[in-house]
Design a protein around this motif. Sequence first.
Motif, short mmCIF file in Angstrom:
data_model
loop_
_atom_site.label_atom_id
_atom_site.label_comp_id
_atom_site.label_asym_id
_atom_site.label_seq_id
_atom_site.Cartn_x
_atom_site.Cartn_y
_atom_site.Cartn_z
N VAL A 178 0.85 -1.19 0.00
CA VAL A 178 0.00 0.00 0.00
C VAL A 178 0.88 1.24 0.00
O VAL A 178 1.84 1.35 0.78
N ASP A 179 0.60 2.17 -0.89
CA ASP A 179 1.36 3.41 -0.98
C ASP A 179 0.60 4.49 -0.22
O ASP A 179 -0.45 4.96 -0.66
N ASN A 180 1.13 4.88 0.94
CA ASN A 180 0.46 5.88 1.77
C ASN A 180 0.97 7.30 1.54
O ASN A 180 0.61 8.22 2.29
N ARG A 181 1.79 7.49 0.53
CA ARG A 181 2.29 8.83 0.25
C ARG A 181 1.16 9.73 -0.24
O ARG A 181 0.22 9.29 -0.89
N ILE A 182 1.28 11.00 0.07
CA ILE A 182 0.37 12.00 -0.48
C ILE A 182 0.91 12.41 -1.85
O ILE A 182 2.03 12.93 -1.96
N ASP A 183 0.15 12.14 -2.87
CA ASP A 183 0.55 12.46 -4.24
C ASP A 183 -0.07 13.79 -4.63
O ASP A 183 -1.28 13.88 -4.89
N ARG A 184 0.74 14.83 -4.66
CA ARG A 184 0.22 16.17 -4.99
C ARG A 184 0.01 16.38 -6.49
O ARG A 184 -0.58 17.37 -6.89
N TYR A 185 0.52 15.45 -7.29
CA TYR A 185 0.39 15.57 -8.74
C TYR A 185 -0.10 14.25 -9.33
O TYR A 185 0.62 13.57 -10.07
N PRO A 186 -1.33 13.86 -9.02
CA PRO A 186 -1.82 12.57 -9.52
C PRO A 186 -1.94 12.55 -11.05
O PRO A 186 -2.26 13.56 -11.67
N THR A 187 -1.69 11.39 -11.63
CA THR A 187 -1.76 11.22 -13.08
C THR A 187 -1.88 9.74 -13.40
O THR A 187 -1.83 8.89 -12.51
N ARG A 188 -2.06 9.42 -14.69
CA ARG A 188 -2.20 8.05 -15.18
C ARG A 188 -3.40 7.35 -14.50
O ARG A 188 -3.31 6.21 -14.07
N THR A 189 -4.50 8.09 -14.41
CA THR A 189 -5.69 7.60 -13.72
C THR A 189 -6.69 7.02 -14.71
O THR A 189 -6.62 7.27 -15.92
N ALA A 190 -7.64 6.24 -14.17
CA ALA A 190 -8.67 5.64 -15.03
C ALA A 190 -9.61 6.69 -15.59
O ALA A 190 -10.04 6.62 -16.75
N TYR A 219 -0.44 22.10 -14.21
CA TYR A 219 -0.11 20.67 -14.27
C TYR A 219 -1.23 19.93 -14.99
O TYR A 219 -2.41 20.13 -14.70
N VAL A 220 -0.84 19.08 -15.93
CA VAL A 220 -1.81 18.37 -16.77
C VAL A 220 -1.76 16.88 -16.46
O VAL A 220 -0.85 16.17 -16.91
N PRO A 221 -2.71 16.36 -15.69
CA PRO A 221 -2.75 14.90 -15.46
C PRO A 221 -3.11 14.18 -16.75
O PRO A 221 -3.83 14.71 -17.60
#
Length: 289
Positions: free
Chosen positions: A2-14, A185-187
């Motif tokens: 499980v990755d518990n990091r806070i991702d401030r720049y999410p990308t590659r999402t469904a 920023y462009v996800p």
Amino acid sequence: MVDNRIDRYPTRTAERLPLQERHDATVWGRIGNAELAAFDTDGFAIMDRLLAPEEVAEYAAEIDRLASDPDLRGDDRLIVEKSSQQVRSVFEVHKLSPAVAELVRESRVVDLARQVLGSDVYIHQSRVNYLPGFGTGFYWHSDFETWHAEDGMPSPRAVSLSIALTDNYPYNGSLMVMPGSHWTYVPCQGATPADNFRESLREQEIGVPSKADITDLAHKYGITQFTGAAGSALLFDSNIMHASGNNITPFPRSNIFLVFNSVENTLERPFAAPGRRPAYIADREFTPV
């Protein structure tokens, strides 16, 4: 795991995510060079004469040597065009070429990055891009989106220096940038396949913005080109939207690319990829220049 990091720049999402405002500064240090004065606003700066003509000739001969080196044929660091099999890129060039290794350490080069990033820096990636006559360009993208997703770069505290070794004309596939787009920023949509780099270095299909997002950004920021004589250079922010069109002329274009990352922004686990990319694409030694 499980990755518990806070991702401030999410990308590659469904699902498609909206564009978001950049969370970080662009200029972290104190600008001393007059040529960098507009970097914070535009996200790039042009140096008209970074290399003297005799230096251009020296480095041009060096990258020609690398492209024709039979020992590099079959080496993963040498990337060829899909259709023509002509050399497209050579990675880790500062480790393959003593001349480029010396160039990286020169103050006129590395101090540009130190001023913008406000810290010591290391080489995240180095490469030569060859755009031969009638060669294929590079589609619109933000480097940081890839480096964040596939290399684990936490924030866009990195810059690229593109040094022209041939004349860059408006018609031979010169680099296009959207001034000011580094603030957006462009996800991107779609999961990252395993070993995506093997295809993306030849033709990027994952991690590219939608046509709708490119259209919005182009109308908001406009598009300009990096043109100039051999020896000129472009320093640009890791998050700026950029591309190069196909070269439909017989005039080749080649550039040395040096990517400097802050030593305070070292890589973690990839944020949106199943595994790390090789060290020749994303250096993890973090050794200051």
